[in-house]
Write an enzyme that holds these catalytic residues in place. Sequence first.
Site, PDB file in Angstrom:
ATOM      1  N   HIS A  89       1.931   4.607  -2.874  1.00  0.00           N
ATOM      2  CA  HIS A  89       1.891   6.056  -2.284  1.00  0.00           C
ATOM      3  C   HIS A  89       3.235   6.727  -2.769  1.00  0.00           C
ATOM      4  O   HIS A  89       2.948   8.068  -3.748  1.00  0.00           O
ATOM      5  CB  HIS A  89       1.385   6.322  -0.786  1.00  0.00           C
ATOM      6  N   HIS A 130       0.821  -1.062   0.048  1.00  0.00           N
ATOM      7  CA  HIS A 130      -0.035  -0.180  -0.279  1.00  0.00           C
ATOM      8  C   HIS A 130       1.155   0.807   0.156  1.00  0.00           C
ATOM      9  O   HIS A 130       0.521   1.950  -0.952  1.00  0.00           O
ATOM     10  CB  HIS A 130      -0.821   0.092   1.022  1.00  0.00           C
ATOM     11  N   GLU A 131       1.811   1.559   0.974  1.00  0.00           N
ATOM     12  CA  GLU A 131       2.326   2.081   1.456  1.00  0.00           C
ATOM     13  C   GLU A 131       3.930   2.310  -0.119  1.00  0.00           C
ATOM     14  O   GLU A 131       3.367   4.157  -0.493  1.00  0.00           O
ATOM     15  CB  GLU A 131       3.368   2.915   2.410  1.00  0.00           C
ATOM     16  N   GLU A 145      -4.691   7.570  -2.537  1.00  0.00           N
ATOM     17  CA  GLU A 145      -5.372   6.100  -2.317  1.00  0.00           C
ATOM     18  C   GLU A 145      -5.278   5.017  -3.790  1.00  0.00           C
ATOM     19  O   GLU A 145      -5.406   4.098  -3.277  1.00  0.00           O
ATOM     20  CB  GLU A 145      -6.212   6.561  -1.353  1.00  0.00           C
TER      21      GLU A 145
END
Length: 504
Positions: free
Chosen positions: A273, A269-270, A299
């Site tokens: 980003h 997820h990160e 997101e």
Amino acid sequence: MSEAPPELAALRARMAELNDLGQIHSLMFWDQNTMMPPRGAAARADHSSTLELISHGRLTDPEVGRLLDTLAPWAAGEDPDSEAVRLLAVVRRDHEKAVRVPAALAAEMSHADALGQQAWQEARAASDFSHFRDALARHVELRHRYVECFEPAAHPYDILLDDFEPGLTTEELRPLFETLRDELVDLVAAAATNDAQARNHGAFSGPFEADDQRRAVMVVLEAVGFDPDGWRLDPAPHPFAQSLGPQDVRITTRYDLHDFGVAHFSALHEFGHGLYEAGIAPELARSPLGAPVSLGVHESQSRLWENLIGRSRPFCGWVLPILREQLGPALGTIDAEGLYRAVNSVQRSPIRVDADETTYNLHIILRFELELALIEGTLAVDDLPAAWNEGMHRLLGVEVPDDALGVLQDVHWGAGLFGYFPTYTLGNLIAAQLWTRLQADLPEIEAQIGRGELAPLRDWLGEHIHRHGRKFPPRELLHRVTGDTLRPEPFLAYLRAKLADVAP
Ligand code: ZN
């Protein structure tokens, strides 16, 4: 194209300084959430508010308004898609928004945000909403005063949304969330298991040493595109990503001894980003255009890596041998198909951050409904816990055990963040819309993921999304890439196909 007036260079120089101040603030935030000893908090709050004051002063400086006005006639004759014209639009937006809010109100709000977080922490520790009630009422009152600083919008909530998702309106969001809600309630009812299973069906229940987890996460990250010379990975209790410049991307993850899935999926997820921030065109660096365009688009990038890629069958098949090599027998005897099914299981949980892909958006829709009712004044602050518990039952069939696992579970309302939650769901919707387009452009993508060849995917995202930074507003960016408006159907189609595929 006519030669740019000297005022453009003057404006750029001012904005470069403002950008540097923002990145110094980011460095302080990163340090606070990874390295700072707990007793550093008081001094850090002073540093932060001083820096905030300086940045606010620079952005609201009347000279910025004068430069913008002087440049307006020149910009009117230029290509509306040029970098300079888009830059002026973004600076005007940022400047005018900042100017409209009196310094006294801004100070009151940031003070209330700090006190609110404190009250929220105490209330959550005691699992008692009544300790948070006054702070929340104060936040709602301050948001009303904040809204009044702007030209009246169709709905007061529009002003709050605009801070996180520029241009998005309540009128646009409400029917979209209603469609999503009605479909998801049915999907969850059909697919959810009722027993209290471990997350991901226990596929990652270990136990796994933190060092082993970190090594496994790093091998996966470096294979998907983490550049050790330009990125860092550190542990943090609430994982986040932060870049301090195009070549300095910091991501964090969390290690749970009994659930490697936490580290694995939060790292992916990160990474999503981080990849967005790292991929912004170098020529936009130190400019207001050199940042992600909205929380929803940000997101979409993290959810794409975490869910659409990370929970796909080819990715599970590719990653399992890597994890087995790094984590050894603690991983058990699961095979790739078993892993794919486990990480796509649907379970009712009272906690948003534990929610799977199917139930997650219902947690957000509940928060959206409640925020809207608080701002409209149709829900009294005192009635919030009961409304929360009723909503969890209605949408997810979950009985809320107490306030700590219910209305007090998230920090956002404590910190005065209203209009923020919807961006999580926007991220899921936008990710699915981008994925549909990406699959059409890259017909070999599934096979490539299965072989761990992720460069074509990274290049596609860089070309279509990342490099633009804030040049195009979020909905325009989506339309340029997909030819489509924001809508829930691609996400719902993706989810239905996934659930049919993993159904026993
Ligand atoms: Zn995120």
